[in-house]
Design an enzyme around this catalytic site. Structure first.
Site, PDB file in Angstrom:
ATOM      1  N   ASN A 150       0.980  -1.232  -0.219  1.00  0.00           N
ATOM      2  CA  ASN A 150       0.062  -0.295  -0.486  1.00  0.00           C
ATOM      3  C   ASN A 150       0.519   1.276  -0.286  1.00  0.00           C
ATOM      4  O   ASN A 150       2.199   1.159   0.050  1.00  0.00           O
ATOM      5  CB  ASN A 150      -1.392  -0.279   1.032  1.00  0.00           C
ATOM      6  CG  ASN A 150      -2.695   0.433   0.837  1.00  0.00           C
ATOM      7  OD1 ASN A 150      -2.505   1.523   0.584  1.00  0.00           O
ATOM      8  ND2 ASN A 150      -3.641  -0.204   1.197  1.00  0.00           N
ATOM      9  N   HIS A 175      23.044   2.179  12.870  1.00  0.00           N
ATOM     10  CA  HIS A 175      23.769   3.055  13.333  1.00  0.00           C
ATOM     11  C   HIS A 175      24.425   3.133  14.868  1.00  0.00           C
ATOM     12  O   HIS A 175      24.016   2.661  15.492  1.00  0.00           O
ATOM     13  CB  HIS A 175      23.300   4.922  12.828  1.00  0.00           C
ATOM     14  CG  HIS A 175      22.727   4.916  11.362  1.00  0.00           C
ATOM     15  ND1 HIS A 175      23.566   5.454  10.758  1.00  0.00           N
ATOM     16  CD2 HIS A 175      21.308   5.105  11.275  1.00  0.00           C
ATOM     17  CE1 HIS A 175      22.570   5.549   9.502  1.00  0.00           C
ATOM     18  NE2 HIS A 175      21.510   5.353   9.559  1.00  0.00           N
ATOM     19  N   ALA A 232      -1.680  -3.545  13.036  1.00  0.00           N
ATOM     20  CA  ALA A 232      -1.055  -1.873  12.987  1.00  0.00           C
ATOM     21  C   ALA A 232      -0.172  -1.247  14.247  1.00  0.00           C
ATOM     22  O   ALA A 232      -0.981  -1.324  14.427  1.00  0.00           O
ATOM     23  CB  ALA A 232      -2.089  -1.331  12.702  1.00  0.00           C
ATOM     24  N   ARG A 255      11.837  -8.380  16.574  1.00  0.00           N
ATOM     25  CA  ARG A 255      12.550  -9.948  16.904  1.00  0.00           C
ATOM     26  C   ARG A 255      12.032 -10.639  16.625  1.00  0.00           C
ATOM     27  O   ARG A 255      10.556 -10.365  15.482  1.00  0.00           O
ATOM     28  CB  ARG A 255      12.331 -10.016  18.477  1.00  0.00           C
ATOM     29  CG  ARG A 255      11.879  -9.748  19.513  1.00  0.00           C
ATOM     30  CD  ARG A 255      10.998 -10.489  20.689  1.00  0.00           C
ATOM     31  NE  ARG A 255      10.190  -9.576  21.296  1.00  0.00           N
ATOM     32  CZ  ARG A 255      10.074  -9.566  22.382  1.00  0.00           C
ATOM     33  NH1 ARG A 255      11.549  -9.637  23.459  1.00  0.00           N
ATOM     34  NH2 ARG A 255       8.592  -9.344  23.079  1.00  0.00           N
ATOM     35  N   ARG A 306      -0.609 -14.361  19.864  1.00  0.00           N
ATOM     36  CA  ARG A 306      -2.100 -15.292  19.494  1.00  0.00           C
ATOM     37  C   ARG A 306      -1.425 -16.241  18.497  1.00  0.00           C
ATOM     38  O   ARG A 306      -1.170 -15.499  17.588  1.00  0.00           O
ATOM     39  CB  ARG A 306      -3.701 -15.517  20.197  1.00  0.00           C
ATOM     40  CG  ARG A 306      -4.004 -15.170  18.464  1.00  0.00           C
ATOM     41  CD  ARG A 306      -5.466 -15.150  19.046  1.00  0.00           C
ATOM     42  NE  ARG A 306      -6.315 -14.264  18.141  1.00  0.00           N
ATOM     43  CZ  ARG A 306      -6.967 -14.598  16.963  1.00  0.00           C
ATOM     44  NH1 ARG A 306      -6.790 -15.929  16.687  1.00  0.00           N
ATOM     45  NH2 ARG A 306      -7.757 -14.470  15.711  1.00  0.00           N
TER      46      ARG A 306
END
Length: 195
Positions: A84, A114, A159, A165, A182
Site C-alpha cells: 500500500n 547506526h 497495525a 525480534r 496468539r
C-alpha cells in the site's frame, strides 16, 4: 561498491558515507522519484520501472506510490505482492519477501543500524542485518520492521507495531515492541456474505 556490501553482509561496522555509496543512493532516489511521478493507470510503465529498481520481483504485484528504497537490488519479492501507499525499504542488507504478502500503508523495513556514539554516527558508521518476510504474511498499517528480523510464514503483524525480534509462523503479533498475541488457527476463517 561490492566490498562494502560484503562487509555489511558479514555484520561488520563500516563507514557508509562514501562517494560510491552516495552516487548509488542518488541513482535509486531518482528512479523512485520517477516511479512515484508515473500515473497509477500506466501499469506497464510502472511495472517496468519497478523491475529496474528491485533485485527481483515476480508477477503479479502491485506497489502503490509513493515507494522508496535505498539500493533496490538488495530486495527480493515473490509473487502476489501488494504494498500500500508509502512503503519504505532501507536495504543496506538484503530484504527478502515471500509470496502472497500484503503490506499496509506507511510501513518501513529498515536493515541499517547506526553507531550509538554521536561522533561515529556523524561519520556514517553503521552496520546492517537482513530482514526476511515469509509467505502468506499480512503486515498492517504503520508497522516498523527493524534490522535482523524474520517474520514467519502466515504471520499477521498488527497495525502500528514495532517489530524488533523474530515472529513465529502462523501467529498474530502486535505492539511496541511487537509481541506474540496468539496463534492463527482454522477458527480464524471467516464466512463471506457473497459465498
Amino acid at each position: 561498491m561490492n566490498e562494502i556490501f560484503e562487509m555489511l553482509d558479514g555484520g561488520e561496522w563500516v563507514h557508509g558515507i562514501r562517494p560510491d555509496v552516495g552516487a548509488e543512493l542518488m541513482r535509486v532516489k531518482d528512479l523512485c522519484f520517477e516511479l512515484n511521478a508515473i500515473r497509477p493507470s500506466a501499469v506497464d510503465e510502472r511495472e517496468a520501472l519497478i523491475k529496474r529498481i528491485l533485485g527481483k520481483i515476480e508477477k503479479p504485484f502491485c506497489i502503490h506510490s509513493p515507494f522508496r528504497c535505498d539500493f533496490g537490488y538488495r530486495i527480493s519479492i515473490g509473487r502476489n505482492f501488494t504494498a500500500n501507499y508509502n512503503l519504505t525499504i532501507l536495504d543496506e542488507a538484503k530484504v527478502s519477501i515471500g509470496d502472497n504478502v500484503f503490506i499496509g500503508p506507511n510501513t518501513g523495513i529498515y536493515t541499517v543500524i547506526h553507531a550509538f556514539d554521536g561522533a561515529q554516527r556523524l561519520e556514517g558508521v553503521m552496520r546492517a542485518a537482513p530482514v526476511h518476510v515469509g509467505n502468506d504474511v499480512w503486515i498492517g498499517a504503520g508497522v516498523s520492521i527493524l534490522a535482523g528480523v524474520t517474520i514467519g510464514d502466515g504471520a499477521v503483524i498488527g497495525a502500528g507495531s514495532v517489530v524488533t525480534r523474530d515472529v513465529p509462523p502462523r501467529t498474530f503479533a502486535a505492539g511496541n515492541p511487537c509481541r506474540f498475541i496468539r496463534e492463527i488457527t482454522p477458527a480464524d476463517r471467516v464466512k463471506c456474505a457473497d459465498d
